[in-house]
Scaffold this active site. Structure first.
Site, PDB file in Angstrom:
ATOM      1  N   HIS A 193       1.035  -1.277   0.147  1.00  0.00           N
ATOM      2  CA  HIS A 193      -0.201   0.205  -0.041  1.00  0.00           C
ATOM      3  C   HIS A 193       1.002   0.780  -0.095  1.00  0.00           C
ATOM      4  O   HIS A 193       0.051   2.761   0.067  1.00  0.00           O
ATOM      5  CB  HIS A 193      -1.107  -0.270   0.914  1.00  0.00           C
ATOM      6  CG  HIS A 193      -1.460  -1.603   0.957  1.00  0.00           C
ATOM      7  ND1 HIS A 193      -2.921  -0.977   0.138  1.00  0.00           N
ATOM      8  CD2 HIS A 193      -2.250  -2.350   2.497  1.00  0.00           C
ATOM      9  CE1 HIS A 193      -3.675  -1.984   0.909  1.00  0.00           C
ATOM     10  NE2 HIS A 193      -3.314  -3.067   1.234  1.00  0.00           N
ATOM     11  N   ARG A 233       6.948  -5.666   3.374  1.00  0.00           N
ATOM     12  CA  ARG A 233       5.561  -6.316   2.420  1.00  0.00           C
ATOM     13  C   ARG A 233       5.357  -6.407   1.459  1.00  0.00           C
ATOM     14  O   ARG A 233       5.340  -4.978   0.883  1.00  0.00           O
ATOM     15  CB  ARG A 233       3.944  -5.931   3.292  1.00  0.00           C
ATOM     16  CG  ARG A 233       2.997  -6.643   2.655  1.00  0.00           C
ATOM     17  CD  ARG A 233       1.648  -6.794   3.691  1.00  0.00           C
ATOM     18  NE  ARG A 233       0.912  -4.770   3.652  1.00  0.00           N
ATOM     19  CZ  ARG A 233       0.324  -4.808   4.311  1.00  0.00           C
ATOM     20  NH1 ARG A 233      -0.660  -5.340   4.716  1.00  0.00           N
ATOM     21  NH2 ARG A 233       0.574  -3.090   5.011  1.00  0.00           N
ATOM     22  N   ASP A 243      17.122  -8.902  -2.440  1.00  0.00           N
ATOM     23  CA  ASP A 243      18.901  -8.837  -2.767  1.00  0.00           C
ATOM     24  C   ASP A 243      19.270  -7.474  -1.788  1.00  0.00           C
ATOM     25  O   ASP A 243      20.430  -6.863  -1.951  1.00  0.00           O
ATOM     26  CB  ASP A 243      18.923  -8.042  -3.927  1.00  0.00           C
ATOM     27  CG  ASP A 243      18.738  -9.917  -4.475  1.00  0.00           C
ATOM     28  OD1 ASP A 243      18.542 -10.650  -3.881  1.00  0.00           O
ATOM     29  OD2 ASP A 243      18.666  -9.921  -6.047  1.00  0.00           O
ATOM     30  N   GLU A 280      -5.945 -13.111   4.801  1.00  0.00           N
ATOM     31  CA  GLU A 280      -7.457 -12.210   4.679  1.00  0.00           C
ATOM     32  C   GLU A 280      -8.087 -12.550   4.207  1.00  0.00           C
ATOM     33  O   GLU A 280      -8.700 -11.266   3.243  1.00  0.00           O
ATOM     34  CB  GLU A 280      -6.403 -11.279   4.489  1.00  0.00           C
ATOM     35  CG  GLU A 280      -5.414 -10.982   2.853  1.00  0.00           C
ATOM     36  CD  GLU A 280      -3.654  -9.705   2.993  1.00  0.00           C
ATOM     37  OE1 GLU A 280      -3.985  -9.400   3.884  1.00  0.00           O
ATOM     38  OE2 GLU A 280      -3.530  -9.797   2.102  1.00  0.00           O
ATOM     39  N   ASP A 313      -8.259  -6.123   5.466  1.00  0.00           N
ATOM     40  CA  ASP A 313      -8.860  -7.006   4.213  1.00  0.00           C
ATOM     41  C   ASP A 313     -10.184  -8.447   4.678  1.00  0.00           C
ATOM     42  O   ASP A 313     -10.788  -8.590   4.099  1.00  0.00           O
ATOM     43  CB  ASP A 313      -7.758  -7.630   3.462  1.00  0.00           C
ATOM     44  CG  ASP A 313      -6.996  -7.125   3.162  1.00  0.00           C
ATOM     45  OD1 ASP A 313      -7.640  -6.446   1.737  1.00  0.00           O
ATOM     46  OD2 ASP A 313      -6.344  -6.685   2.928  1.00  0.00           O
TER      47      ASP A 313
END
Length: 252
Positions: free
Chosen positions: A45, A70, A83, A149, A175
């Site tokens: 988000h 996330r 990475d 979710e 969610d």
């Protein structure tokens, strides 16, 4: 910070961190100096370039707070953030065992997965760390967290958590509420009933459980019902604190 966050969690430690969705290495440093265990950098988000994510991870390393990202829905997202040195990943919307297996394939180096290897990257200290030691350490210490979710994910919970390499189930309560049809939020009794059932399943399976919170009362509740890892929404806490200050100012 002694040991990786993953090893500490597996040893019974209860971790608390802060969810941040805005580019601010300075705030990462603040949370580290406050001695939170992790910073949950939200690229689902939030609005980050990969260079900005790297700076956020670098800031976390500087103050010894574990950077957990996330990822977005970009197919290369897992590879990119690992990475750059993330110590763990949150994967949104994992609904089936097959999707969980794909996550592991992307997050783990062979023979446990298909993550591409390079030694010139930040995670390998730009070539200082390489070979078996680096690959094994990354496989063992990276925290892989899937979000539960949707009703489909709830129904497939046992199968999802049976996948080797998945370390934690994180309850995406907002969610989950929306996908169940309760758009006013996760405090609806029916949503809370499902969340309680998930925690009970987690206890029976012996898996790590994570949750989100927006206040100290919610942090206490999540730990009491079995969470090992709680992410506090930074903007919610900051907004509440400033609102209280403004209320006092307006009363003066």
């Amino acid at each position: 910070m002694m040991g990786s966050l993953k090893s500490r969690l597996l040893g019974g430690y209860k971790a608390v961190g802060v969810l941040i969705g805005d580019y601010s290495p300075s705030m990462v440093e603040v949370y580290g100096h406050l001695e939170f265990d992790f910073v949950f950098i939200d690229d689902e988000h939030g609005a980050f370039s990969y260079s900005e994510l790297e700076h956020m991870v670098r800031a976390a390393d500087a103050v010894q707070i574990a950077p957990i990202v996330r990822v977005s829905y970009d197919e290369s997202g897992i590879q990119k953030v690992l990475d750059r040195g993330a110590k763990g990943i949150h994967i949104p919307m994992v609904n089936t065992k097959e999707e969980a297996e794909k996550v592991v394939q992307q997050a783990k180096f062979p023979p446990h997965g298909k993550r591409g290897a390079a030694y010139y990257i930040r995670a390998a200290q730009y070539g200082k760390v390489r070979g078996t030691n680096y690959l094994q350490s990354a496989n063992e210490e990276t925290l892989v967290i899937v979000h539960i979710e949707t009703p489909q994910a709830v129904a497939n919970f046992d199968a999802i958590m049976s996948v080797p390499g998945i370390d934690m189930a994180f309850i995406g309560s907002t969610d989950l509420a929306v996908s169940m049809g309760y758009t006013d939020g996760p405090d609806h009794p029916e949503v809370q009933k499902v969340i309680e059932q998930l925690f009970e399943k987690g206890r029976k399976l012996g898996v790590l459980m994570g949750a989100v919170a927006a206040s100290k009362e919610q942090v206490r509740r999540e730990f009491e019902r079995g969470a090992n890892y709680v992410a506090v929404v930074g903007t919610s806490v900051i907004s509440k604190a400033f609102r209280e200050v403004l209320d006092v100012a307006k009363e003066s």
